[in-house]
Scaffold this motif. Sequence first.
Motif, PDB file in Angstrom:
ATOM      1  N   ARG A 183       0.836  -1.190   0.000  1.00  9.08           N
ATOM      2  CA  ARG A 183       0.000   0.000   0.000  1.00  9.08           C
ATOM      3  C   ARG A 183       0.871   1.239   0.000  1.00  9.08           C
ATOM      4  O   ARG A 183       2.065   1.188   0.223  1.00  9.08           O
ATOM      5  CB  ARG A 183      -0.939   0.010   1.203  1.00  9.08           C
ATOM      6  N   SER A 184       0.267   2.383  -0.197  1.00 11.08           N
ATOM      7  CA  SER A 184       0.993   3.643  -0.167  1.00 11.08           C
ATOM      8  C   SER A 184       0.028   4.760   0.178  1.00 11.08           C
ATOM      9  O   SER A 184      -1.188   4.629   0.019  1.00 11.08           O
ATOM     10  CB  SER A 184       1.650   3.913  -1.520  1.00 11.08           C
ATOM     11  N   VAL A 185       0.597   5.871   0.653  1.00 13.97           N
ATOM     12  CA  VAL A 185      -0.220   7.043   0.951  1.00 13.97           C
ATOM     13  C   VAL A 185      -0.848   7.588  -0.328  1.00 13.97           C
ATOM     14  O   VAL A 185      -2.000   8.015  -0.349  1.00 13.97           O
ATOM     15  CB  VAL A 185       0.642   8.128   1.639  1.00 13.97           C
ATOM     16  N   LEU A 186      -0.080   7.563  -1.402  1.00 15.02           N
ATOM     17  CA  LEU A 186      -0.602   8.013  -2.692  1.00 15.02           C
ATOM     18  C   LEU A 186      -1.798   7.175  -3.114  1.00 15.02           C
ATOM     19  O   LEU A 186      -2.795   7.695  -3.614  1.00 15.02           O
ATOM     20  CB  LEU A 186       0.505   7.941  -3.750  1.00 15.02           C
ATOM     21  N   LEU A 187      -1.713   5.873  -2.910  1.00 18.94           N
ATOM     22  CA  LEU A 187      -2.815   4.990  -3.281  1.00 18.94           C
ATOM     23  C   LEU A 187      -4.080   5.361  -2.520  1.00 18.94           C
ATOM     24  O   LEU A 187      -5.168   5.415  -3.105  1.00 18.94           O
ATOM     25  CB  LEU A 187      -2.435   3.532  -2.996  1.00 18.94           C
ATOM     26  N   LYS A 188      -3.951   5.639  -1.217  1.00 17.72           N
ATOM     27  CA  LYS A 188      -5.124   6.014  -0.426  1.00 17.72           C
ATOM     28  C   LYS A 188      -5.764   7.285  -0.970  1.00 17.72           C
ATOM     29  O   LYS A 188      -6.997   7.401  -1.028  1.00 17.72           O
ATOM     30  CB  LYS A 188      -4.721   6.206   1.039  1.00 17.72           C
ATOM     31  N   SER A 194       7.378   9.906  -5.751  1.00 18.07           N
ATOM     32  CA  SER A 194       8.596   9.257  -6.217  1.00 18.07           C
ATOM     33  C   SER A 194       8.235   8.085  -7.120  1.00 18.07           C
ATOM     34  O   SER A 194       7.071   7.661  -7.189  1.00 18.07           O
ATOM     35  CB  SER A 194       9.408   8.748  -5.024  1.00 18.07           C
ATOM     36  N   ARG A 195       9.235   7.568  -7.802  1.00 17.21           N
ATOM     37  CA  ARG A 195       8.989   6.403  -8.655  1.00 17.21           C
ATOM     38  C   ARG A 195       8.487   5.219  -7.828  1.00 17.21           C
ATOM     39  O   ARG A 195       7.578   4.501  -8.242  1.00 17.21           O
ATOM     40  CB  ARG A 195      10.268   6.019  -9.400  1.00 17.21           C
ATOM     41  N   THR A 196       9.070   5.017  -6.653  1.00 16.78           N
ATOM     42  CA  THR A 196       8.655   3.894  -5.806  1.00 16.78           C
ATOM     43  C   THR A 196       7.196   4.044  -5.391  1.00 16.78           C
ATOM     44  O   THR A 196       6.412   3.097  -5.469  1.00 16.78           O
ATOM     45  CB  THR A 196       9.543   3.812  -4.554  1.00 16.78           C
ATOM     46  N   GLU A 197       6.828   5.246  -4.968  1.00 18.34           N
ATOM     47  CA  GLU A 197       5.447   5.495  -4.538  1.00 18.34           C
ATOM     48  C   GLU A 197       4.479   5.292  -5.695  1.00 18.34           C
ATOM     49  O   GLU A 197       3.419   4.665  -5.544  1.00 18.34           O
ATOM     50  CB  GLU A 197       5.340   6.928  -4.000  1.00 18.34           C
ATOM     51  N   ALA A 198       4.835   5.799  -6.857  1.00 17.44           N
ATOM     52  CA  ALA A 198       3.962   5.656  -8.030  1.00 17.44           C
ATOM     53  C   ALA A 198       3.843   4.198  -8.451  1.00 17.44           C
ATOM     54  O   ALA A 198       2.771   3.736  -8.855  1.00 17.44           O
ATOM     55  CB  ALA A 198       4.504   6.499  -9.180  1.00 17.44           C
ATOM     56  N   THR A 199       4.950   3.465  -8.332  1.00 19.29           N
ATOM     57  CA  THR A 199       4.936   2.059  -8.722  1.00 19.29           C
ATOM     58  C   THR A 199       4.015   1.241  -7.827  1.00 19.29           C
ATOM     59  O   THR A 199       3.224   0.418  -8.306  1.00 19.29           O
ATOM     60  CB  THR A 199       6.361   1.482  -8.655  1.00 19.29           C
ATOM     61  N   ILE A 200       4.106   1.455  -6.521  1.00 18.49           N
ATOM     62  CA  ILE A 200       3.252   0.717  -5.593  1.00 18.49           C
ATOM     63  C   ILE A 200       1.788   1.048  -5.843  1.00 18.49           C
ATOM     64  O   ILE A 200       0.920   0.160  -5.857  1.00 18.49           O
ATOM     65  CB  ILE A 200       3.645   1.036  -4.137  1.00 18.49           C
ATOM     66  N   LYS A 256       3.110  15.697 -15.915  1.00 17.50           N
ATOM     67  CA  LYS A 256       3.809  16.458 -14.868  1.00 17.50           C
ATOM     68  C   LYS A 256       5.274  16.058 -14.716  1.00 17.50           C
ATOM     69  O   LYS A 256       6.094  16.855 -14.241  1.00 17.50           O
ATOM     70  CB  LYS A 256       3.087  16.265 -13.529  1.00 17.50           C
ATOM     71  N   LYS A 257       5.587  14.831 -15.081  1.00 17.20           N
ATOM     72  CA  LYS A 257       6.964  14.320 -15.006  1.00 17.20           C
ATOM     73  C   LYS A 257       7.635  14.598 -13.645  1.00 17.20           C
ATOM     74  O   LYS A 257       8.645  15.298 -13.569  1.00 17.20           O
ATOM     75  CB  LYS A 257       7.818  14.898 -16.130  1.00 17.20           C
ATOM     76  N   PRO A 258       7.088  14.029 -12.564  1.00 12.74           N
ATOM     77  CA  PRO A 258       7.750  14.179 -11.261  1.00 12.74           C
ATOM     78  C   PRO A 258       9.076  13.436 -11.196  1.00 12.74           C
ATOM     79  O   PRO A 258       9.890  13.683 -10.308  1.00 12.74           O
ATOM     80  CB  PRO A 258       6.726  13.589 -10.282  1.00 12.74           C
TER      81      PRO A 258
END
Length: 626
Positions: free
Chosen positions: A159-164, A189-195, A219-221
């Motif tokens: 899970r991730s905060v972004l997902l929530k 981040s890439r890790t957060e987006a990937t999860i 947006k290309k973060p």
Amino acid sequence: MWALRRASHPLKSRGFTLGTSRVCSAKLDLASRHPEAKALMHRSTQSISNRCRIMMRLGHDNLDAFKFSMCSCGLSSQAGAKSSDEEDNLEDGFSELETPAGSDTVQGNTVEDENDDELISEPDLSEEDDELDASAQEMQLSDTEMDVIERKSQQKTVRSVLLKAILAAPGSSIHPTLDRWVEEGNEISRTEATIAMLNLRKRRMYMRALQLSEWLEAKKPFDLIERDYASRVDLIAKVRGLLKAESYVEKMPQNFRGEVIYRTLLANCVKVSNVKKAEELFNKMKDLEFPVSSFSCNQLLLLYKRLDKKKIADVLLLMEKENVKPSLFTYRLLIDTKGQSNDIKGMDQIVETMKAEGIEPDIRTQALLAKHYVAAELNEKAEGIMKEIEGGNLKENRWACRILLPLYAALGKADEVGRIWKVCESNPFLDECLAAIEAWGNLDKVEDAEAVFDKMLSTCKRPPSRCYSTMLKVYADHKMLAKGKDLVKRMADNGGKIGPLTWDALVKLYVEAGEVEKADSILQKAAQQNQLRPMFSSYMAVMDQYSKRGDVHNAEKMFHRMRQVGYFARLRQFQALAQAYINANAPAYGMRERMKADNIFPNRPMAAQLAQLDPFKKTAVSDLLD
């Protein structure tokens, strides 16, 4: 290792002119046998390694009944072999062998609910390693993304905060939510987006996953790589179809249009059973000088396993020529093909070959073997494998329960099903409940299935739609129409989302009850009221009933409606349509031409149907009258 003898036995001498970027097609000669083909195949098989001989028989149970075109043209699109009922029921997705529940197209998926994979008691994610591995292969994840999966594999969930934030986003678009999330000082981040992406895919929330991908590209973060674009291509194909995905590829930066992009397109062509497009794309990849990979070959094997088993041998020969080593999934496909043909001896030979190459059957392969042994009534062999799967302690090997429940039910062993269910009963996972419901249903113990279903509903906060559709299928199999109707009402009252799996079970419920018109009506409303198209098997269940009645008008109507929702023509549909004309004792003008226009070529049963339908055929009486 994939044994080759190219030096002493060039492919040309085997009767094949494959060239560097083409595979010749195998054509079934329906008119007569050809001794020259027999001699050709004798020379060919003498020069191929033992492994290749074993595998080639998958495509040719009687090799001298085939002739091979001596050409260097591209892969043929003549899908002429009848696909199994199991493959038809898989709709347009991957088979259960390679890709899990995340591989359906939005126009033709079996999407049920956003919380489809919510567990009653969440097991360690390691219990789903096979599914994650297959999903990662489908998405063509980068090494960084795979590292994320491995690091998280021992946690309860990924899970991730972004997902929530994405899951809680109101409205039809998540872009405003993502913008606000970043404005509040959060970093993507890439890790957060990937999860987040992995979880959205696992939940089959493809539209939101696509919106996340679109936002990331705009947006290309972080710097995007080819695999990010490949993920976008895959999601576009799922949500908007192949044409939109191809159009996006043409607009992509040229330096990102690599092998992974085309492999992703190829996989989606296979999902929707588009033989012609898949073959064109495979040949284009060779023209672009991408190396032939096991992934691409496996996609063709999967496609031909469904639609044209004759061509499996062609792919295997290409793999030998290009020195492509067969993967575990390659062997699993070949094992399943042999098992479906009830060639148990050939299936065992594939297993021996696999082991000789140092590849041991995994749990999914063992379960596949057991299933085919049960179908062949080789119960002792099946039980032997099932004991291996179970291991010494079933409580420690809890993951085996969901595999063993349907297998023991197929053997008719209610005591064993009860024993295994007791291990799960106190704290069951969702998949175990579904497997138990199916198992009890197959054993005609509807009350036991209902008990598992009620326990699942009482434990799960938001039961996904497939909980209801699994129980609904039990009612359909037992022609319990009243209970089926009550269950659908109960589902609606509980806020369940009715999707293709539920429609499929509901359609078959009415079909089994003899109310074909009602099933037809449900199917039509489902197609009109929802973005998700009904399953292929739902249409065929209704079409088969019209065919049995000799109702040509409604059979043709179902055929047309399947085209309207985007299903490519299959031999299965033409067989049902031809049978409708036969049962109606009506001539079917232009049936051969219609099949040819769809690149569908008749197998032996279909050829017999066409001969029966020929309005100009000569008979003894017609000769006398003439």
